[in-house]
Design a protein around this motif. Structure first.
Motif, mmCIF file in Angstrom:
data_model
loop_
_atom_site.group_PDB
_atom_site.id
_atom_site.type_symbol
_atom_site.label_atom_id
_atom_site.label_comp_id
_atom_site.label_asym_id
_atom_site.label_seq_id
_atom_site.Cartn_x
_atom_site.Cartn_y
_atom_site.Cartn_z
ATOM 1 N N ILE A 1 0.870 -1.175 0.000
ATOM 2 C CA ILE A 1 0.000 0.000 0.000
ATOM 3 C C ILE A 1 0.910 1.229 0.000
ATOM 4 O O ILE A 1 1.699 1.426 0.925
ATOM 5 C CB ILE A 1 -0.932 0.024 1.229
ATOM 6 N N ALA A 2 0.794 2.057 -1.033
ATOM 7 C CA ALA A 2 1.618 3.259 -1.139
ATOM 8 C C ALA A 2 0.897 4.494 -0.605
ATOM 9 O O ALA A 2 1.523 5.385 -0.036
ATOM 10 C CB ALA A 2 2.018 3.492 -2.593
ATOM 11 N N ILE A 3 -0.417 4.548 -0.796
ATOM 12 C CA ILE A 3 -1.222 5.671 -0.320
ATOM 13 C C ILE A 3 -2.501 5.097 0.276
ATOM 14 O O ILE A 3 -3.148 4.251 -0.339
ATOM 15 C CB ILE A 3 -1.587 6.642 -1.475
ATOM 16 N N ASP A 4 -2.844 5.560 1.463
ATOM 17 C CA ASP A 4 -4.099 5.168 2.103
ATOM 18 C C ASP A 4 -4.578 6.385 2.880
ATOM 19 O O ASP A 4 -4.091 6.662 3.978
ATOM 20 C CB ASP A 4 -3.891 3.966 3.027
ATOM 21 N N ASN A 5 -5.487 7.122 2.277
ATOM 22 C CA ASN A 5 -5.963 8.351 2.921
ATOM 23 C C ASN A 5 -7.324 8.748 2.374
ATOM 24 O O ASN A 5 -7.803 8.182 1.403
ATOM 25 C CB ASN A 5 -4.955 9.491 2.710
ATOM 26 N N ILE A 6 -7.917 9.715 3.022
ATOM 27 C CA ILE A 6 -9.092 10.375 2.461
ATOM 28 C C ILE A 6 -8.530 11.315 1.407
ATOM 29 O O ILE A 6 -7.618 12.107 1.699
ATOM 30 C CB ILE A 6 -9.863 11.160 3.541
ATOM 31 N N SER A 7 -9.016 11.232 0.195
ATOM 32 C CA SER A 7 -8.448 12.066 -0.870
ATOM 33 C C SER A 7 -8.462 13.537 -0.453
ATOM 34 O O SER A 7 -9.508 14.076 -0.101
ATOM 35 C CB SER A 7 -9.227 11.907 -2.171
ATOM 36 N N PRO A 8 -7.292 14.184 -0.528
ATOM 37 C CA PRO A 8 -7.234 15.607 -0.181
ATOM 38 C C PRO A 8 -7.620 16.511 -1.349
ATOM 39 O O PRO A 8 -7.715 17.717 -1.189
ATOM 40 C CB PRO A 8 -5.758 15.805 0.185
ATOM 41 N N HIS A 9 -7.871 15.930 -2.508
ATOM 42 C CA HIS A 9 -8.120 16.696 -3.727
ATOM 43 C C HIS A 9 -9.621 16.903 -3.921
ATOM 44 O O HIS A 9 -10.264 16.250 -4.741
ATOM 45 C CB HIS A 9 -7.500 15.995 -4.932
ATOM 46 N N VAL A 10 -10.173 17.808 -3.139
ATOM 47 C CA VAL A 10 -11.609 18.029 -3.094
ATOM 48 C C VAL A 10 -11.890 19.496 -3.397
ATOM 49 O O VAL A 10 -11.196 20.380 -2.901
ATOM 50 C CB VAL A 10 -12.163 17.660 -1.695
ATOM 51 N N SER A 11 -12.910 19.729 -4.223
ATOM 52 C CA SER A 11 -13.312 21.112 -4.499
ATOM 53 C C SER A 11 -14.823 21.208 -4.527
ATOM 54 O O SER A 11 -15.524 20.229 -4.771
ATOM 55 C CB SER A 11 -12.731 21.598 -5.834
ATOM 56 N N CYS A 12 -15.298 22.408 -4.255
ATOM 57 C CA CYS A 12 -16.725 22.698 -4.320
ATOM 58 C C CYS A 12 -17.012 23.379 -5.652
ATOM 59 O O CYS A 12 -16.150 24.072 -6.200
ATOM 60 C CB CYS A 12 -17.147 23.608 -3.170
ATOM 61 N N GLN A 13 -18.214 23.189 -6.164
ATOM 62 C CA GLN A 13 -18.615 23.747 -7.449
ATOM 63 C C GLN A 13 -19.866 24.590 -7.285
ATOM 64 O O GLN A 13 -20.621 24.418 -6.325
ATOM 65 C CB GLN A 13 -18.902 22.621 -8.453
ATOM 66 N N ALA A 14 -20.101 25.434 -8.258
ATOM 67 C CA ALA A 14 -21.373 26.148 -8.424
ATOM 68 C C ALA A 14 -21.801 26.950 -7.204
ATOM 69 O O ALA A 14 -22.988 27.105 -6.946
ATOM 70 C CB ALA A 14 -22.469 25.170 -8.836
ATOM 71 N N GLY A 15 -20.837 27.436 -6.430
ATOM 72 C CA GLY A 15 -21.162 28.325 -5.326
ATOM 73 C C GLY A 15 -21.811 27.675 -4.126
ATOM 74 O O GLY A 15 -22.385 28.359 -3.289
ATOM 75 N N THR A 16 -21.724 26.344 -4.008
ATOM 76 C CA THR A 16 -22.300 25.678 -2.837
ATOM 77 C C THR A 16 -21.314 24.664 -2.274
ATOM 78 O O THR A 16 -20.553 24.038 -3.023
ATOM 79 C CB THR A 16 -23.640 24.982 -3.162
ATOM 80 N N ASP A 17 -21.338 24.500 -0.957
ATOM 81 C CA ASP A 17 -20.450 23.532 -0.303
ATOM 82 C C ASP A 17 -21.004 22.111 -0.364
ATOM 83 O O ASP A 17 -20.418 21.188 0.185
ATOM 84 C CB ASP A 17 -20.181 23.941 1.145
ATOM 85 N N GLN A 18 -22.126 21.931 -1.076
ATOM 86 C CA GLN A 18 -22.732 20.608 -1.196
ATOM 87 C C GLN A 18 -22.528 19.969 -2.572
ATOM 88 O O GLN A 18 -22.867 18.808 -2.772
ATOM 89 C CB GLN A 18 -24.223 20.696 -0.884
ATOM 90 N N PHE A 19 -21.985 20.714 -3.541
ATOM 91 C CA PHE A 19 -21.659 20.196 -4.883
ATOM 92 C C PHE A 19 -20.161 19.941 -4.857
ATOM 93 O O PHE A 19 -19.359 20.861 -4.997
ATOM 94 C CB PHE A 19 -22.039 21.241 -5.926
ATOM 95 N N VAL A 20 -19.767 18.677 -4.631
ATOM 96 C CA VAL A 20 -18.388 18.364 -4.287
ATOM 97 C C VAL A 20 -17.759 17.410 -5.303
ATOM 98 O O VAL A 20 -18.304 16.348 -5.605
ATOM 99 C CB VAL A 20 -18.316 17.744 -2.876
ATOM 100 N N VAL A 21 -16.581 17.790 -5.816
ATOM 101 C CA VAL A 21 -15.804 16.965 -6.734
ATOM 102 C C VAL A 21 -14.577 16.464 -5.987
ATOM 103 O O VAL A 21 -13.826 17.261 -5.404
ATOM 104 C CB VAL A 21 -15.381 17.759 -7.986
ATOM 105 N N THR A 22 -14.374 15.143 -5.995
ATOM 106 C CA THR A 22 -13.205 14.537 -5.366
ATOM 107 C C THR A 22 -12.367 13.877 -6.455
ATOM 108 O O THR A 22 -12.807 12.915 -7.086
ATOM 109 C CB THR A 22 -13.616 13.495 -4.309
#
Length: 180
Positions: free
Chosen positions: A35-56
């Motif tokens: 196992i080289a990486i085991d984490n919650i993906s840190p590459h997360v962004s919000c879209q369309a002006g809301t904190d509920q539209f989330v791209v990981t």
């Protein structure tokens, strides 16, 4: 092109949005799998002006066939374009909030919804993990629910979550050429 999604760099995902654990393998110095990486993906962004539209963003390759030798090198930290590299691939999840959260009638969200129609230079495998969503195409639309798969072949499309709950989709995009 799909660069019409509006990243909201000043937002962080809402507490209730899905966090995605990534487990990535590689070879150790003895040539054994590990196992080289085991984490919650840190590459997360919000879209369309809301904190509920989330791209990981989970993984990205720059070319195929993929060379799996060497260390597992994570994707860049900066926001990534929607489409994959021409000869590469992208793996991501998107949590779509209900339309009522980010594009209620009479709001600026209605304009965002019109701008959501796009085609990518890719072949996209879209797997609905939870919830339901409408795939909106030029000539028709269809409802997809958990377990359904859409193979998006570079045609115009948008997404509409007409339910009261979030919808999570896993996307694998393989670089190619948009249709038409």
């Amino acid at each position: 092109m799909a660069e019409n999604l509006v990243a909201s760099l000043d937002l962080t995902p809402a507490p209730g949005t899905r966090k995605v654990r990534r487990v990535v393998t590689a070879l150790n110095s003895a040539g054994e799998s590990m196992i080289a990486i085991d984490n919650i993906s840190p590459h997360v962004s919000c879209q369309a002006g809301t904190d509920q539209f989330v791209v990981t963003q989970l993984w990205r390759t720059s070319r195929t066939p993929v060379d799996n030798e060497g260390p597992a090198i994570d994707i860049p930290a900066e926001p990534l374009p929607v489409a994959p590299p021409r000869d590469g691939s992208v793996f991501r999840t998107v949590e779509f909030p209900p339309d009522s959260v980010w594009r209620p009638p009479g709001s600026a969200g209605e304009e965002l919804a019109r701008r959501q129609i796009h085609a990518t230079d890719s072949l996209d495998y879209c797997i609905v993990l939870s919830g339901e969503i409408w795939a909106v195409l030029d000539a028709e639309e269809t409802r997809l629910s958990a377990g359904d798969v859409l193979i998006q072949r570079g045609t115009n499309h948008a997404w509409s979550n007409r339910s009261a709950a979030p919808c999570v989709i896993a996307f694998v995009l393989i670089g190619g050429k948009a249709a038409g």
